[in-house]
Scaffold this motif. Sequence first.
Motif, PDB file in Angstrom:
ATOM      1  N   LYS A  86       0.828  -1.198   0.000  1.00 18.45           N
ATOM      2  CA  LYS A  86       0.000   0.000   0.000  1.00 18.45           C
ATOM      3  C   LYS A  86       0.869   1.256   0.000  1.00 18.45           C
ATOM      4  O   LYS A  86       0.603   2.216  -0.738  1.00 18.45           O
ATOM      5  CB  LYS A  86      -0.925  -0.003   1.213  1.00 18.45           C
ATOM      6  CG  LYS A  86      -1.994  -1.088   1.168  1.00 18.45           C
ATOM      7  CD  LYS A  86      -2.855  -1.053   2.418  1.00 18.45           C
ATOM      8  CE  LYS A  86      -3.915  -2.134   2.392  1.00 18.45           C
ATOM      9  NZ  LYS A  86      -4.740  -2.142   3.629  1.00 18.45           N
ATOM     10  N   ARG A  87       1.936   1.247   0.846  1.00 20.81           N
ATOM     11  CA  ARG A  87       2.820   2.411   0.901  1.00 20.81           C
ATOM     12  C   ARG A  87       3.547   2.614  -0.425  1.00 20.81           C
ATOM     13  O   ARG A  87       3.693   3.740  -0.907  1.00 20.81           O
ATOM     14  CB  ARG A  87       3.822   2.255   2.039  1.00 20.81           C
ATOM     15  CG  ARG A  87       3.212   2.349   3.428  1.00 20.81           C
ATOM     16  CD  ARG A  87       4.306   2.536   4.471  1.00 20.81           C
ATOM     17  NE  ARG A  87       5.259   1.437   4.455  1.00 20.81           N
ATOM     18  CZ  ARG A  87       5.143   0.326   5.188  1.00 20.81           C
ATOM     19  NH1 ARG A  87       4.090   0.174   5.993  1.00 20.81           N
ATOM     20  NH2 ARG A  87       6.051  -0.626   5.130  1.00 20.81           N
ATOM     21  N   ALA A  88       4.019   1.484  -1.025  1.00 22.17           N
ATOM     22  CA  ALA A  88       4.739   1.582  -2.297  1.00 22.17           C
ATOM     23  C   ALA A  88       3.826   2.125  -3.401  1.00 22.17           C
ATOM     24  O   ALA A  88       4.241   2.958  -4.215  1.00 22.17           O
ATOM     25  CB  ALA A  88       5.293   0.223  -2.682  1.00 22.17           C
ATOM     26  N   LYS A  89       2.579   1.645  -3.429  1.00 15.55           N
ATOM     27  CA  LYS A  89       1.635   2.119  -4.445  1.00 15.55           C
ATOM     28  C   LYS A  89       1.332   3.602  -4.249  1.00 15.55           C
ATOM     29  O   LYS A  89       1.297   4.367  -5.223  1.00 15.55           O
ATOM     30  CB  LYS A  89       0.340   1.306  -4.374  1.00 15.55           C
ATOM     31  CG  LYS A  89      -0.671   1.691  -5.432  1.00 15.55           C
ATOM     32  CD  LYS A  89      -1.912   0.817  -5.340  1.00 15.55           C
ATOM     33  CE  LYS A  89      -2.930   1.204  -6.412  1.00 15.55           C
ATOM     34  NZ  LYS A  89      -4.152   0.359  -6.321  1.00 15.55           N
ATOM     35  N   LYS A  90       1.143   3.990  -2.997  1.00 15.33           N
ATOM     36  CA  LYS A  90       0.856   5.396  -2.725  1.00 15.33           C
ATOM     37  C   LYS A  90       2.044   6.270  -3.100  1.00 15.33           C
ATOM     38  O   LYS A  90       1.877   7.354  -3.691  1.00 15.33           O
ATOM     39  CB  LYS A  90       0.512   5.573  -1.247  1.00 15.33           C
ATOM     40  CG  LYS A  90       0.134   6.999  -0.875  1.00 15.33           C
ATOM     41  CD  LYS A  90      -0.253   7.086   0.596  1.00 15.33           C
ATOM     42  CE  LYS A  90      -0.645   8.512   0.974  1.00 15.33           C
ATOM     43  NZ  LYS A  90      -1.036   8.616   2.400  1.00 15.33           N
ATOM     44  N   ARG A  91       3.260   5.800  -2.771  1.00 15.46           N
ATOM     45  CA  ARG A  91       4.457   6.569  -3.107  1.00 15.46           C
ATOM     46  C   ARG A  91       4.618   6.679  -4.623  1.00 15.46           C
ATOM     47  O   ARG A  91       4.992   7.738  -5.142  1.00 15.46           O
ATOM     48  CB  ARG A  91       5.687   5.903  -2.491  1.00 15.46           C
ATOM     49  CG  ARG A  91       6.978   6.667  -2.749  1.00 15.46           C
ATOM     50  CD  ARG A  91       8.117   6.151  -1.888  1.00 15.46           C
ATOM     51  NE  ARG A  91       8.364   4.739  -2.130  1.00 15.46           N
ATOM     52  CZ  ARG A  91       8.070   3.772  -1.259  1.00 15.46           C
ATOM     53  NH1 ARG A  91       7.503   4.080  -0.097  1.00 15.46           N
ATOM     54  NH2 ARG A  91       8.349   2.521  -1.544  1.00 15.46           N
ATOM     55  N   GLN A  92       4.326   5.584  -5.337  1.00 16.43           N
ATOM     56  CA  GLN A  92       4.417   5.616  -6.795  1.00 16.43           C
ATOM     57  C   GLN A  92       3.427   6.607  -7.388  1.00 16.43           C
ATOM     58  O   GLN A  92       3.765   7.352  -8.322  1.00 16.43           O
ATOM     59  CB  GLN A  92       4.163   4.212  -7.360  1.00 16.43           C
ATOM     60  CG  GLN A  92       4.336   4.110  -8.866  1.00 16.43           C
ATOM     61  CD  GLN A  92       4.081   2.705  -9.367  1.00 16.43           C
ATOM     62  OE1 GLN A  92       3.519   1.873  -8.657  1.00 16.43           O
ATOM     63  NE2 GLN A  92       4.492   2.426 -10.578  1.00 16.43           N
ATOM     64  N   GLU A  93       2.207   6.607  -6.853  1.00 16.84           N
ATOM     65  CA  GLU A  93       1.212   7.550  -7.339  1.00 16.84           C
ATOM     66  C   GLU A  93       1.636   8.987  -7.061  1.00 16.84           C
ATOM     67  O   GLU A  93       1.432   9.879  -7.897  1.00 16.84           O
ATOM     68  CB  GLU A  93      -0.144   7.254  -6.687  1.00 16.84           C
ATOM     69  CG  GLU A  93      -0.762   5.929  -7.134  1.00 16.84           C
ATOM     70  CD  GLU A  93      -2.026   5.599  -6.373  1.00 16.84           C
ATOM     71  OE1 GLU A  93      -2.305   6.309  -5.369  1.00 16.84           O
ATOM     72  OE2 GLU A  93      -2.739   4.655  -6.770  1.00 16.84           O
ATOM     73  N   GLN A  94       2.221   9.214  -5.876  1.00 13.15           N
ATOM     74  CA  GLN A  94       2.670  10.563  -5.539  1.00 13.15           C
ATOM     75  C   GLN A  94       3.806  11.003  -6.456  1.00 13.15           C
ATOM     76  O   GLN A  94       3.825  12.155  -6.919  1.00 13.15           O
ATOM     77  CB  GLN A  94       3.118  10.607  -4.076  1.00 13.15           C
ATOM     78  CG  GLN A  94       1.976  10.457  -3.080  1.00 13.15           C
ATOM     79  CD  GLN A  94       2.476  10.363  -1.648  1.00 13.15           C
ATOM     80  OE1 GLN A  94       3.653  10.087  -1.397  1.00 13.15           O
ATOM     81  NE2 GLN A  94       1.590  10.584  -0.693  1.00 13.15           N
TER      82      GLN A  94
END
Length: 203
Positions: A86-94
Motif C-alpha cells: 500500500k505504501r509503495a503504491k501510494k508513493r508511486q502515485e505521488q
Amino acid sequence: MSDEADAGHDEPEPDAPTADEEPDGADGPAESVEETPLADEAAAYDDDLAERVAALEREAADAADRVEELESSLRRTKADFQNYKKRAKKRQEQEKARATEDLVSRLTEVRDNLVRALDQEEDVDIRPGVESTLETFDRILGDENVAVISPDPGEDVDPERHEVMMRVDSDQPAGTVADVYKDGYEMADKVIEAAQVTVSDEE
C-alpha cells in the motif's frame, strides 16, 4: 511253650531312618530362588510408561506453542507486506503526480511564450520568438528523455521509426528518404510516434 512265653518275645520293629538317610521320594535339598513379584514388575512398567507419556505430552505442547508462534509470525509478515504494498503504491502515485505536475509547469512556460508572440503587433516578425519557444519546448522534451525523429534526406528508411506516406520523384537515391512530412518521437529508445516521410521513387 506257653502263650505267655510267646508274648514276651515281640517281633522287632523296622529300623527308623538315620540322620544321614532321607525319606523315600526326596531328591535332595530344596533350593531357594528369589524372584521379583509380578506386581512390582507391572508397577515399574507403569511408571516408565507414565514418564514416556508425560515426555510426549511435553513435546506435543512445545510443538503446539512453536506452531502458534510461527503462525503468529506469518500473520505479522503478511500484514507488514500488505502495508508495504500500500505504501509503495501510494508513493508511486505521488511520484507520478509530482512528475506530471513538474512537466505541466514547464509546458506552461512554452504556452506563455506563444501567447507573448501572438500579442505582438501584426507587422512585427514573430519568427524569432517562435524559434525561441521551440528551443524551450525541445529542451523540455530532452529533459523527459524524448528525442525527435527527423531523418535526413537520402537516409535509409527504417520501418520501425519511419512511416512511408508516398513515393515521389527526388534527387535522392531510390528507396531512401526524400523528405520529412512530419517529425516523429521516441522516448527511452521506444518509438512513441513514427516520423512520416516521403521516399524517393525508384524511377
